[in-house]
Design a protein around this motif. Sequence first.
Motif, short mmCIF file in Angstrom:
data_model
loop_
_atom_site.label_atom_id
_atom_site.label_comp_id
_atom_site.label_asym_id
_atom_site.label_seq_id
_atom_site.Cartn_x
_atom_site.Cartn_y
_atom_site.Cartn_z
N PRO A 188 0.80 -1.23 0.00
CA PRO A 188 0.00 0.00 0.00
C PRO A 188 0.83 1.27 0.00
N SER A 189 2.12 1.16 0.26
CA SER A 189 2.97 2.34 0.35
C SER A 189 3.59 2.66 -1.00
N PRO A 190 3.68 3.96 -1.37
CA PRO A 190 4.37 4.32 -2.61
C PRO A 190 5.89 4.32 -2.47
N ASP A 191 6.38 3.97 -1.30
CA ASP A 191 7.82 3.97 -1.06
C ASP A 191 8.48 2.86 -1.87
N PRO A 192 9.50 3.15 -2.69
CA PRO A 192 10.17 2.09 -3.46
C PRO A 192 10.91 1.10 -2.57
N GLY A 193 11.32 1.51 -1.38
CA GLY A 193 11.99 0.58 -0.48
C GLY A 193 11.09 -0.56 -0.06
N THR A 194 9.80 -0.25 0.19
CA THR A 194 8.86 -1.30 0.56
C THR A 194 8.65 -2.26 -0.60
N MET A 195 8.56 -1.72 -1.82
CA MET A 195 8.38 -2.58 -2.99
C MET A 195 9.57 -3.49 -3.17
N LEU A 196 10.78 -2.96 -3.04
CA LEU A 196 11.98 -3.78 -3.20
C LEU A 196 12.10 -4.81 -2.08
N ALA A 197 11.61 -4.47 -0.88
CA ALA A 197 11.66 -5.42 0.22
C ALA A 197 10.82 -6.66 -0.07
N LEU A 198 9.76 -6.51 -0.86
CA LEU A 198 8.96 -7.67 -1.25
C LEU A 198 9.50 -8.31 -2.51
N ALA A 199 9.92 -7.51 -3.48
CA ALA A 199 10.34 -8.06 -4.78
C ALA A 199 11.66 -8.82 -4.69
N ALA A 200 12.62 -8.32 -3.92
CA ALA A 200 13.95 -8.92 -3.88
C ALA A 200 13.92 -10.38 -3.41
N PRO A 201 13.23 -10.72 -2.31
CA PRO A 201 13.20 -12.14 -1.92
C PRO A 201 12.51 -13.02 -2.96
N ILE A 202 11.46 -12.51 -3.62
CA ILE A 202 10.78 -13.33 -4.63
C ILE A 202 11.67 -13.53 -5.85
N TRP A 203 12.43 -12.51 -6.22
CA TRP A 203 13.40 -12.69 -7.31
C TRP A 203 14.39 -13.79 -6.97
N ALA A 204 14.92 -13.74 -5.75
CA ALA A 204 15.89 -14.76 -5.33
C ALA A 204 15.26 -16.15 -5.33
N LEU A 205 14.03 -16.27 -4.82
CA LEU A 205 13.36 -17.56 -4.80
C LEU A 205 13.06 -18.06 -6.21
N TYR A 206 12.75 -17.14 -7.12
CA TYR A 206 12.48 -17.55 -8.50
C TYR A 206 13.72 -18.17 -9.14
N PHE A 207 14.87 -17.52 -9.00
CA PHE A 207 16.08 -18.06 -9.62
C PHE A 207 16.54 -19.34 -8.92
#
Length: 299
Positions: free
Chosen positions: A216-235
């Motif tokens: 819900p936050s427009p902060d890019p840090g929050t978005m990266l906090a969710l995206a980065a672990p999923i990227w790692a799990l995907y690879f």
Amino acid sequence: MPLADHLRELRNRLAKGILAIIVVAVIAAFFYKDIIDVITRPVLDSVGCGQSFGELAKTKNVHCAHITVSGLLAPFTLALKVALTTGVVLAAPIWLYQLWAFVAPGLHRHEKKYAYAFVGFGFPLFLGGGYLAYNILPMTAKVLIDLTPSGAENLLPLDDLLDLVTRMVVVFGLAFEMPLLLVMLNLTGVLSGRRMLGWWRGMVVGIAAFAAAATPSPDPGTMLALAAPIWALYFIAVAISLLNDRRRARREAAGPADDEASELDLTPEDIGEVEPVAASRALPEQAGPDRINGYDDVT
């Protein structure tokens, strides 16, 4: 088993899972205030103000949030919601096992091993996603509260806050299940590791877009906090799938397992030229003067 027996067993399994949820929910109802305090404490620590009104008047650009409960029945509704949510989460191993016990008898030996792995890794991954959401929630709340105009106070309805926390925990938990789902599709032969690797550009962009929409936050840090672990799990899922493809190739070269049927090639083939076959006479020879009904007249 007949269909009626399968339906009866499914009813019994579902009843045991629901009973476990109800038992845990009843126990959690006695501690719902402590559970609410655990859920809301990070938000209050990040956006709550412990200063007096005189100190707040001397401080500029300080935004505080106050959690409120509105309505006579709101506390009871909150207690019921918190108890049921806690029951579903904490009783997950039991109702997941009941679903697994219903499906397991129809699986091969290697398929049972994959299902054990799915249940064994799925629940910790879901908890990991929920724990990540719980930790980044204070940062999200602080960014959102800072958008409040100066001189105004922000009142947070407790039911809305609980809905937000629950939604973020569920979304983050399910997002962490996506790589596991890809691995299971690879283990069942639906997706190959090479094809999954070819999707990496689209997956990186798609995961980033999903993280931006889920938080819900427009902060890019929050978005990266969710995206980065999923990227790692995907690879990691891609690497596991590639290794499994190599193992499957070696296993197919060695032949099927003891409890598996060999694959049959059902492609129609040309039968070649038809060999002529002499037809047998359907009727006996024509009766002559010395034959009756085709047989010699013996008197």
